[in-house]
Design a protein around this motif. Sequence first.
Motif, PDB file in Angstrom:
ATOM      1  N   THR A   2       0.828  -1.195   0.000  1.00 21.60           N
ATOM      2  CA  THR A   2       0.000   0.000   0.000  1.00 21.60           C
ATOM      3  C   THR A   2       0.870   1.256   0.000  1.00 21.60           C
ATOM      4  OG1 THR A   2      -1.723   1.193   1.223  1.00 21.60           O
ATOM      5  CG2 THR A   2      -0.176  -0.094   2.535  1.00 21.60           C
ATOM      6  N   ASP A  16      -8.012  -3.036   2.397  1.00 20.11           N
ATOM      7  CA  ASP A  16      -8.912  -2.396   1.438  1.00 20.11           C
ATOM      8  C   ASP A  16      -8.556  -2.908   0.055  1.00 20.11           C
ATOM      9  OD1 ASP A  16     -10.509  -0.810  -0.133  1.00 20.11           O
ATOM     10  OD2 ASP A  16      -9.879   1.081   0.769  1.00 20.11           O
ATOM     11  N   ALA A  73      -9.780  -2.414  -2.696  1.00 17.44           N
ATOM     12  CA  ALA A  73      -9.935  -1.434  -3.774  1.00 17.44           C
ATOM     13  C   ALA A  73      -8.695  -0.558  -3.925  1.00 17.44           C
ATOM     14  CB  ALA A  73     -11.160  -0.567  -3.517  1.00 17.44           C
ATOM     15  N   LYS A  74      -7.823  -0.526  -2.896  1.00 25.69           N
ATOM     16  CA  LYS A  74      -6.662   0.368  -2.923  1.00 25.69           C
ATOM     17  C   LYS A  74      -5.334  -0.334  -2.654  1.00 25.69           C
ATOM     18  CE  LYS A  74      -9.195   4.355  -1.120  1.00 25.69           C
ATOM     19  NZ  LYS A  74      -9.245   5.330  -0.010  1.00 25.69           N
ATOM     20  N   GLN A  75      -5.360  -1.597  -2.268  1.00 26.81           N
ATOM     21  CA  GLN A  75      -4.141  -2.299  -1.859  1.00 26.81           C
ATOM     22  C   GLN A  75      -3.963  -3.594  -2.640  1.00 26.81           C
ATOM     23  OE1 GLN A  75      -5.274  -2.918   2.191  1.00 26.81           O
ATOM     24  NE2 GLN A  75      -4.487  -0.947   2.876  1.00 26.81           N
ATOM     25  N   PRO A 124      -5.344  -3.305  -7.901  1.00 27.84           N
ATOM     26  CA  PRO A 124      -6.610  -2.590  -8.098  1.00 27.84           C
ATOM     27  C   PRO A 124      -6.428  -1.276  -8.859  1.00 27.84           C
ATOM     28  CG  PRO A 124      -5.941  -2.513  -5.792  1.00 27.84           C
ATOM     29  CD  PRO A 124      -4.946  -3.367  -6.506  1.00 27.84           C
ATOM     30  N   LYS A 125      -7.489  -0.842  -9.494  1.00 27.91           N
ATOM     31  CA  LYS A 125      -7.452   0.412 -10.258  1.00 27.91           C
ATOM     32  C   LYS A 125      -7.190   1.615  -9.358  1.00 27.91           C
ATOM     33  CE  LYS A 125     -10.473  -1.261 -13.883  1.00 27.91           C
ATOM     34  NZ  LYS A 125     -11.749  -1.146 -14.573  1.00 27.91           N
ATOM     35  N   ASN A 126      -7.620   1.541  -8.121  1.00 28.32           N
ATOM     36  CA  ASN A 126      -7.447   2.661  -7.182  1.00 28.32           C
ATOM     37  C   ASN A 126      -6.135   2.607  -6.418  1.00 28.32           C
ATOM     38  OD1 ASN A 126      -9.947   3.649  -7.933  1.00 28.32           O
ATOM     39  ND2 ASN A 126     -11.014   2.608  -6.281  1.00 28.32           N
ATOM     40  N   PHE A 127      -5.194   1.793  -6.879  1.00 27.30           N
ATOM     41  CA  PHE A 127      -3.864   1.736  -6.252  1.00 27.30           C
ATOM     42  C   PHE A 127      -3.095   2.962  -6.745  1.00 27.30           C
ATOM     43  CE2 PHE A 127       0.593   0.324  -6.036  1.00 27.30           C
ATOM     44  CZ  PHE A 127       0.645  -0.087  -4.720  1.00 27.30           C
ATOM     45  N   ASN A 128      -3.179   4.042  -5.985  1.00 31.94           N
ATOM     46  CA  ASN A 128      -2.610   5.326  -6.390  1.00 31.94           C
ATOM     47  C   ASN A 128      -1.195   5.470  -5.854  1.00 31.94           C
ATOM     48  OD1 ASN A 128      -4.969   6.130  -7.710  1.00 31.94           O
ATOM     49  ND2 ASN A 128      -5.869   6.819  -5.789  1.00 31.94           N
ATOM     50  N   SER A 129      -0.241   5.245  -6.740  1.00 34.02           N
ATOM     51  CA  SER A 129       1.153   5.346  -6.355  1.00 34.02           C
ATOM     52  C   SER A 129       1.990   5.606  -7.599  1.00 34.02           C
ATOM     53  CB  SER A 129       1.610   4.053  -5.675  1.00 34.02           C
ATOM     54  OG  SER A 129       2.988   4.090  -5.417  1.00 34.02           O
TER      55      SER A 129
END
Length: 149
Positions: A75, A85, A87-89, A118-123
């Motif tokens: 994450t 989560d 959706a994010k991890q 996931p698509k929402n893995f913002n990095s």
Amino acid sequence: MIELFRVLLKMVFVIVAPIILLGAVFLYAVFSEFADSGQPTHKQLALISRDTNSKLYIKTENWGVNGDSQLTIITPEGNVEFEIDSAKQIIFRGLQPFFYKQSNDTLILCVSKKAVIPKNFNSPWTIIQKEIDNGKMIDLRRNYEYKGI
């Protein structure tokens, strides 16, 4: 007769009382350790990119009597809490789910089974998963280029 009874009573007290006391201490130690062994343990590893100075965290949670159940997440969030989560991890289940190598802001994972990113893995990090068989996974334990968790 009464005197003999008193002597026997003192002998029993001197011999049996310490045995009972030691047994109680032993049982307390065993059961308190057993009760604590069911509590989950957490570890967190922070990876820092030289290029973007951003961080990526590898977090693990182990539980079970022997600590033989494990959940690992990757994450960009460094909060102390171990919250899952999907959706994010990136989520991995099982002991020793991967070996990893960091190259600037790229994380290379050698896995037995790829996890969903996931698509929402913002990095800003690039995550590369290489699926390898069990024999190669065992060989990586001796490879100092890759690290295990």
